[in-house]
Design a protein around this motif. Sequence first.
Motif, PDB file in Angstrom:
ATOM      1  N   LEU A 139      41.272 -39.793 -20.334  1.00  0.00           N
ATOM      2  CA  LEU A 139      42.823 -39.317 -21.192  1.00  0.00           C
ATOM      3  C   LEU A 139      42.858 -40.025 -22.505  1.00  0.00           C
ATOM      4  O   LEU A 139      42.905 -41.264 -22.477  1.00  0.00           O
ATOM      5  N   PRO A 140      43.390 -39.334 -23.554  1.00  0.00           N
ATOM      6  CA  PRO A 140      43.933 -39.933 -24.560  1.00  0.00           C
ATOM      7  C   PRO A 140      45.065 -41.155 -24.136  1.00  0.00           C
ATOM      8  O   PRO A 140      45.751 -40.626 -23.401  1.00  0.00           O
ATOM      9  N   HIS A 141      45.277 -42.084 -25.228  1.00  0.00           N
ATOM     10  CA  HIS A 141      46.556 -42.926 -24.838  1.00  0.00           C
ATOM     11  C   HIS A 141      47.356 -42.810 -26.080  1.00  0.00           C
ATOM     12  O   HIS A 141      47.039 -42.689 -27.139  1.00  0.00           O
ATOM     13  N   ILE A 142      48.777 -42.919 -25.731  1.00  0.00           N
ATOM     14  CA  ILE A 142      49.758 -42.762 -26.829  1.00  0.00           C
ATOM     15  C   ILE A 142      50.562 -44.199 -26.754  1.00  0.00           C
ATOM     16  O   ILE A 142      50.822 -44.499 -25.706  1.00  0.00           O
ATOM     17  N   VAL A 200      47.532 -42.812 -31.430  1.00  0.00           N
ATOM     18  CA  VAL A 200      46.758 -42.024 -30.449  1.00  0.00           C
ATOM     19  C   VAL A 200      45.381 -42.728 -29.964  1.00  0.00           C
ATOM     20  O   VAL A 200      44.660 -42.959 -31.214  1.00  0.00           O
ATOM     21  N   GLU A 201      45.011 -43.140 -28.879  1.00  0.00           N
ATOM     22  CA  GLU A 201      43.807 -43.812 -28.802  1.00  0.00           C
ATOM     23  C   GLU A 201      42.818 -43.190 -27.945  1.00  0.00           C
ATOM     24  O   GLU A 201      43.439 -42.137 -27.094  1.00  0.00           O
ATOM     25  N   ASN A 202      41.418 -42.770 -28.427  1.00  0.00           N
ATOM     26  CA  ASN A 202      40.586 -42.148 -27.692  1.00  0.00           C
ATOM     27  C   ASN A 202      39.514 -43.108 -26.762  1.00  0.00           C
ATOM     28  O   ASN A 202      38.787 -43.732 -27.436  1.00  0.00           O
ATOM     29  N   PRO A 203      39.831 -43.049 -25.462  1.00  0.00           N
ATOM     30  CA  PRO A 203      38.915 -44.013 -24.641  1.00  0.00           C
ATOM     31  C   PRO A 203      37.415 -43.439 -24.232  1.00  0.00           C
ATOM     32  O   PRO A 203      36.793 -44.112 -23.728  1.00  0.00           O
ATOM     33  N   SER A 204      37.244 -42.342 -24.902  1.00  0.00           N
ATOM     34  CA  SER A 204      36.136 -41.534 -24.510  1.00  0.00           C
ATOM     35  C   SER A 204      35.015 -41.873 -25.391  1.00  0.00           C
ATOM     36  O   SER A 204      35.039 -42.296 -26.446  1.00  0.00           O
TER      37      SER A 204
END
Length: 295
Positions: free
Chosen positions: A30-33, A54-58
């Motif tokens: 899931l993205p992180h905010i 917003v961070e994309n851990p994918s």
Amino acid sequence: MKIKHTLNCCAAFFVAFSLLGVGRVWAVDLPHISQSKIRLSIPPGESRYGEITVENPSIDPRSMKLYMEDWYYTIGADGTKEFAPPGTLATSAVPWISFSPSEITIPPFGKQKIGYSVKVPADAKGSRYASLFFENLAGKFGGQAGQVGASVDVIIRIASLFYIEVEGTVTRAAEISNISVTRQNNNRPLIIEAAFNNTGSVDLQTASTFDIMDKNGMVVARGEFNDVYTFPSDKGLLKARWKEEIPEGIYDLIITMDLGKAQAEAGFKRGPVITKEARISIGPDGEVQSLGDLH
């Protein structure tokens, strides 16, 4: 068959299903905010600005759309939230908030900043609330062409919740009423309940305790109530239990409630503390024989 699942959370989860003897499991990063709650106190006619990261851990890029909705606490006052179309509730802050951009694509393991501004009208009073959603279609898989199969679309949406106070116009106040203390005998817990009414003009998250004291001022029982989450005019129920024995006698019950827990957690000035007292009579078998308000 097509299954759609919507999540309002920020924790990893798994979707698993089996159809026609074929099992499939899929995990979603899931993205992180950076801010799930944004609490601001703004004078009438002024503005405040900020950013959400917003961070994309994918390992895959993420395309997301951004949009706003109203929100409110449900009747149970347990912190559960419901959402409504933007600008439909009297408590809506959506008309006050602007943000940019409205669509983003975040590269693998990348970040994106979202700028927002909050403009409070000059004649505004009290408090307003809104949610900024980040939504994307996280993934899709299904059967091969020409075969009976299934596909799953997982729609993920996470939110930053806005709590806007119009500085100098809010009051934090509440009433505690209808106190009840019950226990049939010492084999059952003492149950303490009280009705809560948010009589102020801002949301309240309470932190409440009880003390039961004997005639010498010694505490014989002490515990915590459930937290109650309310908007102005909302009502809730405080409930606590005490499982230990209390000897026969006359006692003072003191309920203490901090009305500013959420504000204190956000770095605001701590809210007012209110107390309510009652006198209880405990019988020889541990049952409550009488209850009367002191003030």
